[in-house]
Design a protein around this motif. Structure first.
Motif: not given
Lengths: 415, 87
Positions: A50-64
């Motif tokens: 998402l960040a590298r190919v699509h240039g999105m930076r406001r991204v989060a990964v949630l892990e339990r």
């Protein structure tokens, strides 16, 4: 920090005290453009692309729990793309091609070892079916070779070619580009890459609900507060059904325990991955020298991350039948992961029944080999809202149209 | 290893049994069933985490089918009963 030989030298001279953490542990922000639930390989890869190919930076990964603590850290690390149907060959070979460049792309050694994956045939009928599969794979553009018994014996002399073999070996086929990779490194490499591009990786953060208004997901309720999200991706493997339940829909998935085990370490003696559908098991030797092996699913649905005894006995019996020389080895560890099994043994990738929510699940027993592709295709969905060509056949709608991609026979064995 | 109380034979060990899936009711009449309803009947399951209703067959014993409630997290067999008996 870029990892390099010079950096290693420099840090060595300063007593290894200057290494920064590979990723941050930020507090969750109040809102993101895209939130991915599940910090395994698939989720972290999606965030990275998402960040590298699509240039999105406001991204989060949630892990339990912790990164790669689920199936990413529990599988037997095999990568291959020897699939029967064209749709499957496309998606798995896309993953394998990305794996081939991944250490360099991520500046993180995933220890990809393309030592080949050898599947055995134990009867003339097996050989005929195998020739058919091999032809299909060649038509799909996947390089594989059909071997006779003599060639198999030359490649893996330890196999049971004795006169008393319960499952005599008639031949096999091999994909030379197949092999193994270091599973933790895949998760860590993607996490480090995503973090360096500004993605927030938030561990110990359990999703407890979704905020859905007018049929569209607006945000996520978590154990660390509410988070607004423009788009939500679910990459939670065996718990896909649980999260789908929180979002108010159901999936054509059942969760099973898939177990694996390792022996005590040995000197190098097995230089390829061997699979035998007839004895229901597969084995490779890790770089540490342990035999890593497993077999089919446990016999009933489960959310317990441990295997049951009858299947463990079947797997061990299969190993000893194929390699009598392993008879005196001690078993070091045995464990299980909860896998999300679809009826056709193909994944579900695509929009969920809730607008703004996307699925990457149903990989069942073979998700590790698909991590780069699953991440890439999920990133495409989250960024554009539309299918990539490669993911379109794997849409959830196939369970209504009946256009299944039935790899249950093609894949032949759990792995 | 599960110890499963077969409603006909009493407690027997797991390898004698075969898991038969979640019970599902076939939608009728066939001519009026939508693709979505038929797909859901064929493929969609509750896949509960926790107590789970299942069909089992005592395949290596009496050969009879029965219903079982089992916890999918602890694997505890909560109860078994004959089909048609009060759920």
């Amino acid at each position: 920090m870029r990892y390099s030989f010079l950096q290693l030298l420099k840090q060595g001279l300063s007593g290894q005290t200057g290494w920064p953490p590979a990723w941050r542990s930020p507090e969750p922000k109040r809102s993101y453009d895209a939130v991915i639930v599940g910090g395994g390989g698939h989720g972290l890869a999606a965030a990275y692309y998402l960040a590298r190919v699509h240039g999105m930076r406001r991204v989060a990964v949630l892990e339990r729990g912790w990164l790669g603590g689920g199936n990413t850290g529990r599988n037997t690390t095999i990568v291959r793309s020897n699939y029967f149907f064209p749709e499957s060959a496309r998606i798995y070979d896309f993953a394998l091609r990305l794996y081939e460049g991944l250490s360099k792309e991520l500046n993180f050694n995933i220890m990809l070892s393309q030592r080949g994956v050898l599947n055995l045939a134990h009867s003339e009928h097996d050989m005929e079916l195998m020739a058919r599969s091999v032809n299909a794979m060649l038509v799909n553009g996947i390089a594989v070779e059909l071997l006779d018994a003599k060639q198999v014996r030359a490649e893996v002399p330890l196999l049971n070619f004795g006169p008393g073999a319960r499952y005599p070996i008639h031949g096999g086929f091999v994909q030379r580009r197949g092999g193994i990779a270091r599973h933790d490194a895949v998760a860590w490499g993607y996490a480090r890459g995503a973090d360096s591009l500004g993605v927030d990786i938030i561990q110990n953060c359990e999703v407890t609900g979704f905020r859905i208004e007018g049929g569209r997901v607006q945000g996520i309720e978590t154990s660390r507060g509410a988070i607004a999200a423009g788009a939500v991706g679910l990459s939670v493997a065996g718990h896909s059904g649980v999260l789908a339940g929180l979002a108010g829909f159901r999936l054509p998935i059942q969760s099973y325990a898939l177990q694996a085990m390792v022996s005590e370490p040995l000197k190098p003696m097995l230089n390829t991955v061997v699979m035998s559908p007839a004895t229901g098991m597969y084995v490779s030797q890790s770089d540490k020298g342990e035999l890593v092996f497993g077999g089919g699913l446990d016999l009933y649905p489960s959310y317990a991350q441990r295997g049951n005894l009858p299947v463990e006995q079947t797997v061990v019996a299969g190993l000893l039948e194929m390699f009598p020389a392993f008879r005196r080895l001690k078993l070091l560890r045995q464990w299980a992961g909860i896998v999300d099994v679809c009826w056709d043994y193909s994944p579900i990738i695509g929009p969920a029944p809730v607008d703004g929510m996307y699925l990457n699940c149903g990989w069942g027993t073979g998700g590790f080999k698909a991590i780069p592709a699953g991440g890439w295709l999920m990133a495409h969905l989250l960024a554009t809202g539309r299918h990539h060509d490669i993911s379109a056949p794997f849409d959830l709608s196939r369970f209504t149209t009946g256009r299944l991609i039935d790899e249950a026979a093609g894949a032949a064995i759990a792995h | 290893m599960l110890l499963i109380p077969c409603p006909w034979c009493g407690p027997r060990s797991e390898p004698e049994f075969q898991f038969g899936g979640e019970p599902a009711t076939r939608p009728v009449p066939a001519a009026e069933v939508s693709d979505a309803a038929w797909g859901a009947y064929l493929y969609v399951r509750s896949n509960e985490k926790g107590p789970h209703r299942e069909l089992w067959c005592h395949a290596g014993g009496c050969g009879q089918w029965f219903l079982m409630e089992r916890d999918t997290v602890t694997h505890a067999v909560l109860r078994t009963h004959k089909p048609g008996a009060a759920a």
